[in-house]
Design an enzyme around this catalytic site. Structure first.
Site, PDB file in Angstrom:
ATOM      1  N   CYS A 195       1.958   3.434   2.146  1.00 29.27           N
ATOM      2  CA  CYS A 195       3.062   3.845   3.128  1.00 29.27           C
ATOM      3  C   CYS A 195       3.727   2.557   3.371  1.00 29.27           C
ATOM      4  O   CYS A 195       4.603   2.568   4.380  1.00 29.27           O
ATOM      5  CB  CYS A 195       2.197   4.037   4.418  1.00 29.27           C
ATOM      6  SG  CYS A 195       1.599   5.894   4.236  1.00 29.27           S
ATOM      7  N   GLU A 237       3.190  -0.366   4.754  1.00 31.95           N
ATOM      8  CA  GLU A 237       3.161  -1.459   5.685  1.00 31.95           C
ATOM      9  C   GLU A 237       2.069  -2.384   5.328  1.00 31.95           C
ATOM     10  O   GLU A 237       1.966  -3.622   6.630  1.00 31.95           O
ATOM     11  CB  GLU A 237       2.691  -0.763   7.237  1.00 31.95           C
ATOM     12  CG  GLU A 237       1.108  -0.529   7.058  1.00 31.95           C
ATOM     13  CD  GLU A 237       0.661   0.804   6.348  1.00 31.95           C
ATOM     14  OE1 GLU A 237      -0.332   0.846   6.560  1.00 31.95           O
ATOM     15  OE2 GLU A 237       1.470   1.234   5.714  1.00 31.95           O
ATOM     16  N   ASN A 255       0.843  -1.238  -0.015  1.00 30.69           N
ATOM     17  CA  ASN A 255       0.135   0.056   0.086  1.00 30.69           C
ATOM     18  C   ASN A 255       0.795   1.276   0.139  1.00 30.69           C
ATOM     19  O   ASN A 255       1.983   1.038  -0.114  1.00 30.69           O
ATOM     20  CB  ASN A 255      -0.860  -0.089   1.185  1.00 30.69           C
ATOM     21  CG  ASN A 255      -0.048   0.141   2.434  1.00 30.69           C
ATOM     22  OD1 ASN A 255       0.795  -0.151   2.786  1.00 30.69           O
ATOM     23  ND2 ASN A 255      -0.678   1.005   3.366  1.00 30.69           N
TER      24      ASN A 255
END
Length: 803
Positions: free
Chosen positions: A281, A283, A279
């Protein structure tokens, strides 16, 4: 264990209330808030509990569960991701934050993915892509007898599409772009964001393989592979690629690294497919067409009398996992393929926030071995009980459909409801609502200036010093508190040089600026050790850090089992973000020898001049620009009007034009003036008859181009005169763009001005998100310095956040 619901009261701080009103509380058609925080929590709980009806849970247990869902939110012990607040019980109905879409190697597949991206962004989600399947640039295309454009060109198309799509009515879309290190176009990818005005809707990361790391260690070449035919395309020296990655990450934070083989070693459903992307970011490593909903536990609320309340934490973990599992069933998915893949794997991501606050309450320094050991112990506990909760749900409701053949399908398995349970996601908005520190990041500042309006619709601000509650309490107990000291601290990045503060206090109250990069990496690794997915964290570097320092952090991240790493060097972007008061960079004075041979002289204005007035309708209103020429027909001065006199935008346009006119009258070529303001991005890009207008200064620059080229406005307007080539070379940036060519992050929009302006009923527009951190140093609402952590921006001054 089902928790009991006490008195229904919600303690919401002022900044938190601002976020809730602007982002999550329901509004009527006129934009007026019609919901209170308690009503919002009830709306969410009553929607999520409906999933139990599919499994024939009896009425009494269902009522107890709903109360438990409500309680952990009211107590700010657990909060779900933002889309759950905005989508639960509404027409939107989309509750997940993270999506990954495939990008195939054909025009049909590429533009199908762009279409799907639009649907996801419209619903409030962020998207990740691996462009590694696309054949390299200039590779032959048999069907057209032409040459392939390559991944970078199509990333620009995705970026431009994202620019035009408002995400869920709250933010613009955020993307992650990933390319394997063995792709033939990897060098071009590494430099794709060298200019800060490109791919601003994207975070980019290089997918690093084990083979590459082995070649790097041995100082060897490694193979590049054409994904079209899987044949070796050529070789590159690993150290040369590594050096380019380090330089550009050092320069402006991009690209990050994703250790793709490490990710797939822990991929629980390898029988379904390999993970290619994450995704935005980083994580959430996800399969193509997979989504994940997230939630975070506020650790700061689990410290009782300087001890961790593990009993309460265990109960909240159990309820949180059930809550997130229910979200999967209650979500309204933007695509059928996503619904199928998500329900087949049932991934959830339970994370944490308030870690730095917990350490402070326990009297532990963030940059200490004791903190690293506690992170190891605490995340091990969270994982253990999250797994137990998922096993219990599997016995009650069944295992995830792709369980057979997964890593959990063993002879002694008790089953598993969710193929992943844990993560550490960005909590920019959630941590403001919960009044705690972000994720597992250290605290950004111990004191800051909070700005508030005088009156509800006034343009004036009052400034108050806000101090970390624990620091303020201890300062008063120890007798070193004073308003003067707190004001000094609000202008500093650290308290380590303050003689007024006892050493034992300074030892505990460390900030991001006090934490060496190695401690950041080791902290990330300690949490990653017990996490199914990955960790969203920023590794902060001081401005004087070297590329060798970045290399050490990257190698350490790889050696300690991290799944990825993102770094940010203080002040490395064109403008400063990571600073509360003064930046650490020392300004170099210009010596006499550096002075220009001839000073500029301001020409006097004649009593009468001829000029042309242009009108352009932009997001902020009707803009009128008048350009007067001198005797030779060159621009001499410029005036602009927009909005009412004395208003925010009127003042801004007047300031731009005064400085531009002063430059023109001093003999600076108009091309130089244009180069300084063309391409500046603002919160509300818009389309006009001349193409895309990125901001008020960009609109003025485009009109100046139109004036000196004598061209009529048209889509894709290019500056064709001789001077235009000079502008392009010297930094003017891209000309006005066509519908598939230019970008916004992140995160991607931000608020400009204050109050109810220009059709903005809430006084808030959201700015560029995570993908573009570094380009917006000040809060758009109150001008405080923004904090960057977990790849997100937020303002401790007034509560603004883009996450």
């Amino acid at each position: 264990m089902i928790l009991g619901l006490g008195e229904q009261k919600v303690k919401i701080a002022k900044n938190a209330m601002k976020v809730l009103e602007s982002r999550y509380l329901l509004k009527d058609e006129e934009g007026n808030v019609i919901e209170k925080p308690l009503e919002m929590f009830k709306r969410v709980a009553s929607h999520i509990i409906k999933a139990e009806d599919q499994y024939k849970v009896d009425k009494e247990k269902k009522e107890q569960l709903e109360k438990a869902f409500l309680e952990i939110m009211i107590n700010l012990e657990f909060l779900p991701n933002s889309p759950t607040f905005s989508g639960a019980g509404t027409k939107l109905g989309q509750l997940a934050a993270c999506f990954v879409l495939p990008v195939g190697d054909s025009m049909n597949e590429i533009f199908e993915s762009i279409k799907n991206t639009a649907l996801i962004h419209k619903s409030g989600g962020g998207t990740g892509f691996a462009f590694s399947r696309l054949r390299p640039a200039k590779d032959p295309v048999r069907s057209t007898s032409g040459m392939a454009s390559g991944p970078i060109s199509f990333m620009n198309v995705f970026d431009a599409a994202t620019e035009t799509i408002k995400q869920g009515g709250t933010r613009r879309g955020a993307n992650m772009g990933i390319l394997r290190v063995d792709h033939p176009d990897i060098m071009e990818f590494i430099t794709a964001k060298e200019d800060n005005d490109k791919l601003n809707n994207f975070n980019i990361s290089v997918a690093i393989t084990d083979k590459f790391m082995e070649a790097l260690e041995k100082d060897e070449e490694y193979d590049l592979v054409n994904p079209h035919d899987n044949k070796v395309f050529g070789q590159l020296k690993a150290k040369e690629v590594w050096a380019k990655i380090l330089h550009h990450a050092w320069k402006n934070g991009d690209p990050g690294l994703i250790f793709i083989d490490q990710i797939n070693r822990q991929n629980p459903t390898r029988h379904i497919g390999l993970i290619e992307s994450t995704n935005p970011c980083g994580e959430q490593p996800l399969l193509p067409y997979e989504s994940c909903n997230l939630g975070s536990i506020n650790l700061s609320n689990f410290v009782k009398e300087k001890k961790i309340d593990y009993n309460r934490l265990k109960d909240v973990i159990e309820v949180s996992i059930r809550f997130l599992d229910n979200v999967i069933d209650m979500n309204r998915y933007p695509l059928k393929e996503i619904e199928q893949m998500t329900k087949n794997n049932r991934k959830v991501g339970l994370g944490v926030m308030g870690w730095a606050d917990m350490l402070i309450k326990l009297g532990i320094a963030y940059n200490s071995t004791e903190a690293i050991d506690l992170a190891d112990e605490l995340m091990s506990f969270i994982r253990k009980h999250a797994d137990k909760a998922s096993v219990a749900l599997a016995k009650e409701k069944g295992v995830f459909p792709n369980f057979e053949g997964s890593s959990y399908d063993t002879p002694d398995s008790e089953g598993m409801r969710n193929s992943t349970r844990t993560t550490v996601a960005p909590t920019g908005t959630l941590s403001i609502i919960a009044s705690c520190s972000s994720g597992i990041e250290p605290i950004f500042a111990l004191a800051y200036v909070r700005r508030s309006h005088i009156g509800r619709k006034g343009d004036d601000w009052v400034e108050l010093i806000e101090v970390n509650p624990e620091f303020e309490r201890i300062a008063k107990e120890r007798g070193f508190y004073s308003k003067e000291l707190m004001e000094k601290i609000s202008q500093s990045n650290s308290i380590q040089d303050f003689e007024e503060i006892p050493d034992d206090v300074k030892k505990v109250f460390v900030t991001a600026y006090d934490t060496l990069p190695e401690w950041h990496v080791r902290m990330q690794a300690a949490w990653q050790k017990h996490i199914d997915q990955a960790v969203s964290k920023t590794i902060n570097f001081p401005n004087d850090a070297s590329e060798a320092d970045v290399a050490k952090a990257y190698i350490l991240a790889h050696e300690t089992g991290c799944k990825g790493i993102t770094i940010y060097r203080d002040g490395s972007r064109a403008v400063q973000v990571l600073s509360t008061g003064k930046t650490k960079k020392d300004a170099k004075a210009t010596s006499d020898s550096e002075a220009p041979e001839q000073p500029f002289y301001k020409r006097e204005r004649p009593t009468a001049m001829r000029g042309t007035t242009y009108k352009n309708n932009i997001s902020y209103g009707d803009l009128y620009v008048t350009i007067n020429d001198d005797e030779q027909g060159n621009p001499f001065e410029i005036f602009a009007t927009i909005g009412k006199a004395g208003g925010f935008f009127s003042a801004k346009s007047e300031a731009i034009c005064r400085l531009a006119s002063l430059s023109l009258r001093a003999g600076i070529p108009p091309e130089e003036v244009i180069a300084q303001i063309k391409g500046i991005r603002g919160p509300m890009p818009s389309w006009s008859e001349g193409g895309m207008v990125l901001s008020l200064p960009d609109a003025i620059a485009q009109i100046m181009i139109r004036h000196i080229t004598k061209e009529q406005p048209k889509l894709g307007l290019e500056f064709k005169s001789q001077s235009s080539e000079q502008i392009s070379k010297e930094g003017m940036g891209q000309p006005a763009v066509n519908p598939i060519a230019n970008p916004v992050p992140s995160p991607i929009p931000v608020a400009v001005g204050t109050g109810n302006q220009n059709g903005n009923p809430n006084g808030v527009t959201i700015k560029r998100e995570i993908a573009d951190y570094g380009t917006a140093p000040e809060c758009p609402e109150c001008s405080s310095i923004l904090e960057i952590s977990e790849g997100c921006l937020k303002c401790n001054g007034c509560g603004y956040t883009h996450c």
